[in-house]
Design a protein around this motif. Structure first.
Motif, PDB file in Angstrom:
ATOM      1  N   PHE A  18       0.813  -1.208   0.000  1.00 48.17           N
ATOM      2  CA  PHE A  18       0.000   0.000   0.000  1.00 48.17           C
ATOM      3  C   PHE A  18       0.852   1.266   0.000  1.00 48.17           C
ATOM      4  O   PHE A  18       0.428   2.296  -0.528  1.00 48.17           O
ATOM      5  N   PRO A  94      -6.020  -2.788   7.487  1.00 47.18           N
ATOM      6  CA  PRO A  94      -6.160  -2.739   6.029  1.00 47.18           C
ATOM      7  C   PRO A  94      -7.378  -3.498   5.498  1.00 47.18           C
ATOM      8  O   PRO A  94      -8.047  -3.031   4.574  1.00 47.18           O
ATOM      9  N   VAL A  97     -10.524  -1.347   6.415  1.00 53.00           N
ATOM     10  CA  VAL A  97     -10.600  -0.143   5.585  1.00 53.00           C
ATOM     11  C   VAL A  97     -10.916  -0.509   4.138  1.00 53.00           C
ATOM     12  O   VAL A  97     -11.700   0.171   3.472  1.00 53.00           O
ATOM     13  N   THR A  98     -10.340  -1.593   3.658  1.00 50.56           N
ATOM     14  CA  THR A  98     -10.616  -2.034   2.292  1.00 50.56           C
ATOM     15  C   THR A  98     -12.101  -2.320   2.115  1.00 50.56           C
ATOM     16  O   THR A  98     -12.728  -1.861   1.148  1.00 50.56           O
ATOM     17  N   ASN A 102     -12.406   1.538   0.729  1.00 52.10           N
ATOM     18  CA  ASN A 102     -11.799   1.489  -0.596  1.00 52.10           C
ATOM     19  C   ASN A 102     -12.651   0.750  -1.625  1.00 52.10           C
ATOM     20  O   ASN A 102     -12.810   1.221  -2.753  1.00 52.10           O
ATOM     21  N   TRP A 125      -7.321   7.178   2.591  1.00 47.72           N
ATOM     22  CA  TRP A 125      -7.581   5.918   3.287  1.00 47.72           C
ATOM     23  C   TRP A 125      -6.520   4.868   2.971  1.00 47.72           C
ATOM     24  O   TRP A 125      -6.245   3.993   3.792  1.00 47.72           O
ATOM     25  N   ASN A 126      -5.910   4.974   1.808  1.00 44.77           N
ATOM     26  CA  ASN A 126      -4.812   4.072   1.504  1.00 44.77           C
ATOM     27  C   ASN A 126      -3.610   4.367   2.396  1.00 44.77           C
ATOM     28  O   ASN A 126      -2.870   3.462   2.769  1.00 44.77           O
ATOM     29  N   ARG A 129      -4.172   2.436   5.345  1.00 50.26           N
ATOM     30  CA  ARG A 129      -3.845   1.023   5.081  1.00 50.26           C
ATOM     31  C   ARG A 129      -2.343   0.806   5.008  1.00 50.26           C
ATOM     32  O   ARG A 129      -1.876  -0.330   5.096  1.00 50.26           O
TER      33      ARG A 129
END
Length: 147
Positions: A18, A94, A97-98, A102, A125-126, A129
């Motif tokens: 990421f 991660p 959040v993914t 995302n 947001w990445n 992550r």
């Protein structure tokens, strides 16, 4: 201890992946122009959803981190367990959040969300992550060292 070490390595690898996206892939896409960037990102998203090695690493590292979190939570009196628990929870960020941010943004991009509305939010947001699993990796290593 071996499981926590494996979780730490997996978390660091995911954070590194990421990190690459945050530092140059997204910026490179943005340089191509909004239409080209959105088209390329839709292709990247389609590949990510079907790429066995990526999915194995991404989901596998999260599964190992979950097991470490459960074991550490049941052994909080053992030195290093608190560090391992905190690190494992960060290593799960991660995946959360993914799923929560995302992927829905990716779906909105595919449905016509303009690149200018997608790029800054997705990248922010990445960054989360990126930072969370790297920090989680460090905490798990500290926990292993304290055992």
């Amino acid at each position: 201890m071996y499981l926590a070490t494996a979780a730490a390595v997996g978390a660091a690898a995911i954070g590194g992946l990421f990190y690459a996206f945050s530092t140059f892939v997204m910026r490179g896409l943005d340089r191509t122009g909004p239409v080209q960037a959105a088209t390329a990102m839709r292709g990247i998203n389609a590949e990510a959803q079907a790429n066995g090695p990526f999915l194995t690493m991404f989901l596998g590292s999260a599964l190992v981190a979950l097991v470490v979190a459960i074991v550490a939570a049941t052994q909080l009196r053992v030195p290093g367990s608190g560090w391992m628990l905190a690190g494992a929870v960060l290593a799960l960020v991660p995946l959360v959040v993914t799923i929560a941010v995302n992927v829905p943004l990716n779906d909105r991009l595919a449905a016509g969300l303009p690149w200018k509305g997608y790029y800054p939010i997705w990248t922010l947001w990445n960054h989360v992550r990126t930072v969370a699993p790297v920090l989680g990796s460090v905490l798990m290593v500290i926990g292993v060292r304290l055992r």
